[in-house]
Write a protein that holds these residues in place. Sequence first.
Motif, PDB file in Angstrom:
ATOM      1  N   UNK A   1     -36.833  44.082  21.249  1.00 45.60           N
ATOM      2  CA  UNK A   1     -36.028  45.264  20.927  1.00 45.60           C
ATOM      3  C   UNK A   1     -36.904  46.260  20.187  1.00 45.60           C
ATOM      4  N   UNK A   2     -36.951  47.479  20.696  1.00 48.67           N
ATOM      5  CA  UNK A   2     -37.554  48.601  19.970  1.00 48.67           C
ATOM      6  C   UNK A   2     -36.404  49.413  19.402  1.00 48.67           C
ATOM      7  N   UNK A   3     -36.274  49.441  18.085  1.00 46.22           N
ATOM      8  CA  UNK A   3     -35.179  50.155  17.424  1.00 46.22           C
ATOM      9  C   UNK A   3     -35.711  51.454  16.870  1.00 46.22           C
ATOM     10  N   UNK A   4     -35.152  52.562  17.317  1.00 46.40           N
ATOM     11  CA  UNK A   4     -35.632  53.868  16.896  1.00 46.40           C
ATOM     12  C   UNK A   4     -35.379  54.145  15.425  1.00 46.40           C
ATOM     13  N   UNK A   5     -36.246  54.961  14.858  1.00 43.35           N
ATOM     14  CA  UNK A   5     -36.024  55.416  13.488  1.00 43.35           C
ATOM     15  C   UNK A   5     -34.680  56.143  13.428  1.00 43.35           C
ATOM     16  N   UNK A   6     -33.769  55.752  12.525  1.00 45.49           N
ATOM     17  CA  UNK A   6     -32.456  56.394  12.505  1.00 45.49           C
ATOM     18  C   UNK A   6     -32.507  57.794  11.901  1.00 45.49           C
ATOM     19  N   UNK A   7     -31.797  58.690  12.521  1.00 47.02           N
ATOM     20  CA  UNK A   7     -31.598  60.004  11.911  1.00 47.02           C
ATOM     21  C   UNK A   7     -30.667  59.817  10.727  1.00 47.02           C
ATOM     22  N   UNK A   8     -31.005  60.433   9.592  1.00 44.73           N
ATOM     23  CA  UNK A   8     -30.224  60.233   8.365  1.00 44.73           C
ATOM     24  C   UNK A   8     -29.698  61.540   7.789  1.00 44.73           C
ATOM     25  N   UNK A   9     -29.778  62.615   8.597  1.00 48.66           N
ATOM     26  CA  UNK A   9     -29.327  63.926   8.113  1.00 48.66           C
ATOM     27  C   UNK A   9     -28.707  64.677   9.280  1.00 48.66           C
ATOM     28  N   UNK A  10     -27.597  65.329   9.004  1.00 46.43           N
ATOM     29  CA  UNK A  10     -27.029  66.290   9.957  1.00 46.43           C
ATOM     30  C   UNK A  10     -26.205  67.277   9.155  1.00 46.43           C
ATOM     31  N   UNK A  11     -25.865  68.389   9.775  1.00 49.81           N
ATOM     32  CA  UNK A  11     -25.165  69.460   9.047  1.00 49.81           C
ATOM     33  C   UNK A  11     -23.874  68.956   8.418  1.00 49.81           C
ATOM     34  N   UNK A  12     -23.139  68.094   9.130  1.00 50.69           N
ATOM     35  CA  UNK A  12     -21.889  67.565   8.583  1.00 50.69           C
ATOM     36  C   UNK A  12     -22.118  66.467   7.542  1.00 50.69           C
ATOM     37  N   UNK A  13     -23.315  65.856   7.550  1.00 51.20           N
ATOM     38  CA  UNK A  13     -23.634  64.799   6.579  1.00 51.20           C
ATOM     39  C   UNK A  13     -25.077  64.948   6.127  1.00 51.20           C
ATOM     40  N   UNK A  14     -25.349  65.947   5.271  1.00 54.11           N
ATOM     41  CA  UNK A  14     -26.731  66.187   4.834  1.00 54.11           C
ATOM     42  C   UNK A  14     -27.162  65.220   3.728  1.00 54.11           C
ATOM     43  N   UNK A  15     -27.487  64.001   4.105  1.00 55.86           N
ATOM     44  CA  UNK A  15     -27.865  62.996   3.122  1.00 55.86           C
ATOM     45  C   UNK A  15     -29.188  63.373   2.456  1.00 55.86           C
ATOM     46  N   UNK A  16     -29.266  63.136   1.148  1.00 56.95           N
ATOM     47  CA  UNK A  16     -30.512  63.326   0.432  1.00 56.95           C
ATOM     48  C   UNK A  16     -31.475  62.188   0.721  1.00 56.95           C
ATOM     49  N   UNK A  17     -32.716  62.277   0.228  1.00 55.57           N
ATOM     50  CA  UNK A  17     -33.715  61.253   0.528  1.00 55.57           C
ATOM     51  C   UNK A  17     -33.283  59.841   0.141  1.00 55.57           C
ATOM     52  N   UNK A  18     -32.709  59.672  -1.046  1.00 53.40           N
ATOM     53  CA  UNK A  18     -32.305  58.334  -1.463  1.00 53.40           C
ATOM     54  C   UNK A  18     -31.125  57.822  -0.638  1.00 53.40           C
ATOM     55  N   UNK A  19     -30.156  58.696  -0.387  1.00 54.36           N
ATOM     56  CA  UNK A  19     -29.017  58.306   0.452  1.00 54.36           C
ATOM     57  C   UNK A  19     -29.487  57.973   1.861  1.00 54.36           C
ATOM     58  N   UNK A  20     -30.399  58.783   2.377  1.00 49.18           N
ATOM     59  CA  UNK A  20     -30.907  58.543   3.719  1.00 49.18           C
ATOM     60  C   UNK A  20     -31.652  57.224   3.820  1.00 49.18           C
ATOM     61  N   UNK A  21     -32.456  56.910   2.804  1.00 45.33           N
ATOM     62  CA  UNK A  21     -33.183  55.646   2.805  1.00 45.33           C
ATOM     63  C   UNK A  21     -32.214  54.464   2.760  1.00 45.33           C
ATOM     64  N   UNK A  22     -31.133  54.613   1.988  1.00 45.00           N
ATOM     65  CA  UNK A  22     -30.135  53.548   1.914  1.00 45.00           C
ATOM     66  C   UNK A  22     -29.423  53.375   3.251  1.00 45.00           C
ATOM     67  N   UNK A  23     -29.100  54.486   3.899  1.00 40.16           N
ATOM     68  CA  UNK A  23     -28.456  54.437   5.216  1.00 40.16           C
ATOM     69  C   UNK A  23     -29.357  53.705   6.217  1.00 40.16           C
ATOM     70  N   UNK A  24     -30.641  54.059   6.233  1.00 40.53           N
ATOM     71  CA  UNK A  24     -31.577  53.431   7.162  1.00 40.53           C
ATOM     72  C   UNK A  24     -31.702  51.934   6.877  1.00 40.53           C
ATOM     73  N   UNK A  25     -31.754  51.560   5.600  1.00 39.16           N
ATOM     74  CA  UNK A  25     -31.871  50.147   5.241  1.00 39.16           C
ATOM     75  C   UNK A  25     -30.634  49.366   5.672  1.00 39.16           C
ATOM     76  N   UNK A  26     -29.455  49.965   5.514  1.00 38.78           N
ATOM     77  CA  UNK A  26     -28.220  49.301   5.924  1.00 38.78           C
ATOM     78  C   UNK A  26     -28.190  49.112   7.438  1.00 38.78           C
ATOM     79  N   UNK A  27     -28.665  50.116   8.180  1.00 37.08           N
ATOM     80  CA  UNK A  27     -28.702  49.971   9.633  1.00 37.08           C
ATOM     81  C   UNK A  27     -29.680  48.873  10.038  1.00 37.08           C
ATOM     82  N   UNK A  28     -30.839  48.838   9.401  1.00 39.32           N
ATOM     83  CA  UNK A  28     -31.823  47.800   9.721  1.00 39.32           C
ATOM     84  C   UNK A  28     -31.236  46.405   9.464  1.00 39.32           C
TER      85      UNK A  28
END
Length: 351
Positions: A274-301
């Motif tokens: 499985x090649x799992x793409x780097x998750x996008x962690x920001x969008x206009x409706x959910x502009x996550x900051x760096x720490x929030x984005x890192x947490x989101x990516x870790x939860x997905x992993x």
Amino acid sequence: MTDLVHPVYPPKPEPGDRVAVISPSSGLPGLFPLPYELGLRRLREEFGLEPVEYPATRTMGATPRQRADDIHAAFADPGIKAVFASIGGDDQITVVPFLDRELLRAHPKPFFGMSDNTNLLAFLREAGIVGFHGGSVMVELGRPGAMHPQTADSLRAALFTPGPYELRPAERWRDVDGDWADPATFDAEPETRPGTGWTWLNADRVVEGRTWGGCLEIVGWMLMAGRGLGRDLSKFDGGVLFLETSEELPSAEEVFRTLRNMGERGLLGRFSALLMGRPKTWFFERPLGPQEGAAYAAEQRAAVTRAMRTYAPDALVVFDVDLGHTDPQLVIPYGGLARVDGPARRITVTY
């Protein structure tokens, strides 16, 4: 043709050739001409190709039949040597029932697109044609400032060069977008962050096989509609699954449930990598900051790891491959060959 016949690579274009630009999902070029026109200009000036638009390309609300007609016309025209999607969307699944499998099979051409274009890529794979996940006109070609050099290099290789191509971790990346309606967005290079490399699991083996997958949310929709698999799942045995999530930022639980259901279907365990793409962690409706984005990516992993350990515990897994909605974007041959070398920490695809 049976399910077990491998997809074939269509002939590649050459500089100076005409290529189709279509909107199989959404006519967003009509709403946001700035990235679209920039993408067309780069096709001409940087890749030496002449883009040809079709009737529904800039039309919001085009019917599924109209969009299917554009697909058929682009593939059937002998003067068109490749086909590009302008962008994705969310209802290409309604176009698939109108597609003529035999027409497309009789006129194989490289198709470039991602996100909602997972529908068409899977359809082409079932028709025996290798497609290319990546390279949409508005996003990758229409990037502000300049194309990311890794995106440009990968796309150029996929377009013009047969044979192996080594994917490499992003040196710098981003997932924050500018306003496409604001001309100032396109005046400067977007801000990027240092690359973080790939994370490997079960990296004690080498896997080589044909690819299948795409945007995880679209894959889930396809499976609910009974699309994209064909009759015989054994054709995926030993293959390379690749997945990525969209700007809608699905929750870790949603990601797990989709993978769980693929496991219950008897699909997930058939793939050897499985090649799992780097998750996008920001969008206009959910502009996550760096720490929030890192947490989101870790939860997905963690969610992906949980599903793989349950349904495909021996599969080789690579996280944060730049193949999805983040920038840069590496082109993946859909139905083509990929080699995932765990001991050497290398990924090579065949374009």
